[in-house]
Design a protein around this motif. Structure first.
Motif, PDB file in Angstrom:
ATOM      1  N   PRO A 110     -16.777  66.730  72.612  1.00  0.00           N
ATOM      2  CA  PRO A 110     -17.188  65.519  71.914  1.00  0.00           C
ATOM      3  C   PRO A 110     -16.454  64.277  72.394  1.00  0.00           C
ATOM      4  O   PRO A 110     -17.054  63.216  72.581  1.00  0.00           O
ATOM      5  N   ASN A 111     -15.167  64.411  72.619  1.00  0.00           N
ATOM      6  CA  ASN A 111     -14.418  63.253  73.089  1.00  0.00           C
ATOM      7  C   ASN A 111     -14.813  62.874  74.497  1.00  0.00           C
ATOM      8  O   ASN A 111     -14.824  61.701  74.860  1.00  0.00           O
ATOM      9  N   VAL A 113     -17.697  63.153  75.712  1.00  0.00           N
ATOM     10  CA  VAL A 113     -18.970  62.440  75.606  1.00  0.00           C
ATOM     11  C   VAL A 113     -18.731  60.965  75.336  1.00  0.00           C
ATOM     12  O   VAL A 113     -19.310  60.087  75.984  1.00  0.00           O
ATOM     13  N   SER A 114     -17.853  60.714  74.390  1.00  0.00           N
ATOM     14  CA  SER A 114     -17.621  59.319  74.042  1.00  0.00           C
ATOM     15  C   SER A 114     -16.954  58.578  75.190  1.00  0.00           C
ATOM     16  O   SER A 114     -17.257  57.423  75.473  1.00  0.00           O
ATOM     17  N   ALA A 117     -19.438  57.685  77.851  1.00  0.00           N
ATOM     18  CA  ALA A 117     -20.307  56.565  77.509  1.00  0.00           C
ATOM     19  C   ALA A 117     -19.652  55.239  77.831  1.00  0.00           C
ATOM     20  O   ALA A 117     -20.321  54.254  78.135  1.00  0.00           O
ATOM     21  N   GLU A 118     -18.315  55.224  77.779  1.00  0.00           N
ATOM     22  CA  GLU A 118     -17.614  53.971  77.999  1.00  0.00           C
ATOM     23  C   GLU A 118     -17.155  53.802  79.434  1.00  0.00           C
ATOM     24  O   GLU A 118     -16.795  52.714  79.844  1.00  0.00           O
ATOM     25  N   LEU A 173     -22.418  69.489  69.631  1.00  0.00           N
ATOM     26  CA  LEU A 173     -22.024  68.105  69.377  1.00  0.00           C
ATOM     27  C   LEU A 173     -22.602  67.523  68.098  1.00  0.00           C
ATOM     28  O   LEU A 173     -21.980  66.671  67.468  1.00  0.00           O
TER      29      LEU A 173
ATOM     30  N   GLY B  34     -17.059  50.908  71.535  1.00  0.00           N
ATOM     31  CA  GLY B  34     -16.796  52.281  71.135  1.00  0.00           C
ATOM     32  C   GLY B  34     -16.073  52.365  69.813  1.00  0.00           C
ATOM     33  O   GLY B  34     -15.490  51.396  69.340  1.00  0.00           O
ATOM     34  N   VAL B  35     -16.114  53.546  69.246  1.00  0.00           N
ATOM     35  CA  VAL B  35     -15.551  53.755  67.919  1.00  0.00           C
ATOM     36  C   VAL B  35     -14.041  53.522  67.906  1.00  0.00           C
ATOM     37  O   VAL B  35     -13.483  53.066  66.918  1.00  0.00           O
ATOM     38  N   HIS B  36     -13.392  53.831  69.025  1.00  0.00           N
ATOM     39  CA  HIS B  36     -11.949  53.631  69.060  1.00  0.00           C
ATOM     40  C   HIS B  36     -11.565  52.348  69.781  1.00  0.00           C
ATOM     41  O   HIS B  36     -10.401  52.017  69.872  1.00  0.00           O
ATOM     42  N   MET B 109     -24.525  56.435  69.550  1.00  0.00           N
ATOM     43  CA  MET B 109     -24.520  57.890  69.410  1.00  0.00           C
ATOM     44  C   MET B 109     -23.345  58.560  70.120  1.00  0.00           C
ATOM     45  O   MET B 109     -22.676  59.403  69.510  1.00  0.00           O
ATOM     46  N   PRO B 110     -23.076  58.221  71.374  1.00  0.00           N
ATOM     47  CA  PRO B 110     -21.956  58.898  72.032  1.00  0.00           C
ATOM     48  C   PRO B 110     -20.649  58.709  71.270  1.00  0.00           C
ATOM     49  O   PRO B 110     -19.867  59.657  71.112  1.00  0.00           O
ATOM     50  N   ASN B 111     -20.424  57.509  70.786  1.00  0.00           N
ATOM     51  CA  ASN B 111     -19.198  57.276  70.035  1.00  0.00           C
ATOM     52  C   ASN B 111     -19.197  58.016  68.721  1.00  0.00           C
ATOM     53  O   ASN B 111     -18.166  58.525  68.273  1.00  0.00           O
ATOM     54  N   VAL B 113     -20.567  60.799  68.153  1.00  0.00           N
ATOM     55  CA  VAL B 113     -20.310  62.213  68.402  1.00  0.00           C
ATOM     56  C   VAL B 113     -18.815  62.509  68.369  1.00  0.00           C
ATOM     57  O   VAL B 113     -18.363  63.458  67.736  1.00  0.00           O
ATOM     58  N   SER B 114     -18.065  61.666  69.050  1.00  0.00           N
ATOM     59  CA  SER B 114     -16.631  61.938  69.108  1.00  0.00           C
ATOM     60  C   SER B 114     -15.996  61.747  67.736  1.00  0.00           C
ATOM     61  O   SER B 114     -15.091  62.481  67.335  1.00  0.00           O
ATOM     62  N   MET B 116     -17.466  62.220  64.914  1.00  0.00           N
ATOM     63  CA  MET B 116     -17.892  63.342  64.077  1.00  0.00           C
ATOM     64  C   MET B 116     -17.011  64.566  64.294  1.00  0.00           C
ATOM     65  O   MET B 116     -16.740  65.324  63.363  1.00  0.00           O
TER      66      MET B 116
END
Lengths: 213, 213, 213, 213
Positions: A110-111, A113-114, A117-118, A173, B34-36, B109-111, B113-114, B116
């Motif tokens: 999962p990480n 994936v994120s 994306a970046e 995921l 991104g989420v982070h 979505m990719p963010n 996922v991580s 989640m």
DNA sequence: TAATAACCGAGACGGTACGTCTCGTCTTAGG
DNA sequence: CCTAAGACGAGACGTACCGTCTCGGTTATTA
């Protein structure tokens, strides 16, 4: 890796044991505390190295995580050749299920994936360095299936690959559904049935049906 | 929301536009960095509010993310009923493809996922508040397909749902492959062919082939 | 020096040019960036040596600084003897003014002061290896002045030395005032006038003696 | 201070108790472990603040040290006026001796010197904010001495100030000699004797002129 | 002449402090 | 009681530097 450049020929060489110790400690700590729950200082301490040694190799904590994952999944894929298309696909699918059912890949993907994306270059690295190998192995098996008459000649290989792999990642995921043999076999079965040649090739399809039963 | 309790009756009332501005700014920033990668301070600045206003509504950054996503995905799904199983599935699949091809969900979505993976309650919220509705709509369509004789009676609905959705997410999150109608139709086609009832072999498969052509 | 012990009789000998290059580079860098502003790595680079060569000779950065300063100030002081007390003092004072007006000592001294405060052994080294020689030369001159009747027999030599040297360092380190001949001569003049023997001037010396007592 | 700019009118104000706690903790730690022997983290802990609060006020550790010192020496100087020039000078000199004999200024001044050498703006600040006040007080006393006939009308005030202050700093920073009343009185005595008006004693000035030539 | 031992430049190593950054809370003046 | 602005305590991050160690190689003395 931070410096992909050729190793300098002078000065002390980087100790490969340090490389390994860092990745190992990172993986352990990720498993223990999660991808964002560990500290670089802890990695250093557990690996018995200084923080400098880590940052000489990885430009950031995220990079370190990624490199650790990459090291984990960097393994040879053998193209199975049992004589049966179904068995070959099954072998690869079960292998994949096994891999992602493990604690670490399950927490790391999962990480990844994120991060992908970046960071497009990471996405490329993961795809080319890791996914491509699995996809090539599956492609080889599928093409043999076509030759053997188990699959239609005009089958869209890309689509088949995505249908084989998609549900696996989807559960891992998104849905949290079970990664088990039933999934692997259900998908394999669908592919073999859905992309079976249309013709009256009876004998073969019968055999396939039998194997399923 | 932080305080689901009744609104206090005295003092200045919370401005609903502030609520919305915060969620909107959060979604934009998640998509951008991104989420982070975004900061609560950035959310405050973009929303034109103070950090206090955010933390009065959401107890943490993660909570804020969750609420933002929840607001985004909180939309009605209509179960299509065209009379044709293929058309119904296609409708839902095309809708999904459209959704994830869009800028915000596609980047979110990719963010997500991580996030989640690290926060089970977020995972649950996303699944129950969003996925479940799509899956229920698809399930309804599939069950009608079974009744209609387009699908086998013993079809594993869960498996079908994962095969319908998996490749979509697989391309979005992992391979970067195209999210297009060809994908939607290829998967729909496979499901209808692979899970077609065995007996009435000819007529039905012919019709299916025609529809595809 | 790190190893004052006898040189080992076997193996390659230390290159004396390396010794010198290290000290020279250190002094330059101290002058450029201060005692705490330079890096051992910079010394190595400028001297064209490895850090190992430095640490083989000096056990620490402070030690290196000390040795460099010691090398710098390791010079002979000639006790002047012109027959005139004033001329002798003037000679030494002008020499000192010249020295501290120079670029290197002028920039080195402030940093040295702070280093001395934290490292007593450095302070001792500087005092004994450098200051003491100047003070001894001055003392010799002053004692001759006493013998000659230019200075009082009960003059406090330590005090005179501090009054001769103090204003010089005060301007160099604190006020930033000019280090020039006017300063040297003003101080010399004051000493000769203030510590002149009492006898020839009755009223005044009596009064002074009383007040002092 | 880091931001000399006007305080912003909005938002929470900086807590003056935090300002003071930081300076206080810094001074304590300097006294305990030396100027380079303490850690910013320790200051934060002892002051009960976060590191951010320190660095919001002081741009670096050195700056913090300097500000602490500045706070310490920021005290009013009263110009004494006893009617006796000697007593007035003595009063100021004894006060200075007392100040620098104390533990903190004694440990800080050397570092201040080195910092001043590297940072002209600090040097100016120290001179104008601290030294100037003492020098002005001394100047006032000396000018009164001239008026009173205790000092020559053509006395070089700057030189006198440097002779009064120089030996003090010389011992503090360089020789490590004692900072005591004897020093203060010896210097005061010399000034009063050396710069006494010529008039009543003609022979002396003649002789001095000869020696100088 | 070969072996040995200490030297050499380059740079990785373990360790540790620095200064930055962000989170979630608290404080201020005002609506 | 709300608001925007921003200081606050806490603590992880990534950088910088020290003094040591390792590398391949050189220089000089001993055997």
């Amino acid at each position: 890796m931070h410096d992909k450049a050729a190793e300098p020929q002078i000065g002390r060489r980087r100790d490969p044991r340090t490389d390994a110790a860092i990745l190992r400690a990172t993986l352990e700590l990720i498993a223990e505390r999660g991808v964002h729950g560990f500290r670089t200082q802890d990695v250093a301490k557990r690996a018995g190295v200084g923080k400098g040694a880590i940052y000489r190799r990885h430009r950031s904590k995220d990079d370190l995580v990624m490199a650790s994952v990459a090291a984990l999944v960097d393994q040879e894929i053998v193209v199975p050749d049992t004589g049966s298309t179904r068995a070959d696909i099954d072998a690869l699918m079960h292998e994949a299920v096994e891999l992602y059912r493990g604690a670490l890949p399950g927490r790391l993907m999962p990480n990844l994936v994120s991060a992908m994306a970046e960071r497009p270059e990471l996405a490329r690295a993961v795809r080319e360095g890791f996914l491509v190998r699995r996809r090539e192995a599956l492609t080889a098996v599928l093409l043999r299936g076509v030759e053997r008459g188990d699959l239609r000649r005009d089958v869209d290989i890309e689509l088949v690959l995505d249908i084989l792999g998609g549900p696996l990642f989807y559960r891992l995921l998104i849905t949290g559904g079970p990664l088990d043999d039933q999934l692997a076999e259900g998908v394999t079965d669908l592919i073999l049935r859905g992309f079976a040649p249309d013709k009256p090739t009876r004998a073969r399809s019968t055999r396939t049906a039998k194997e399923h039963a």
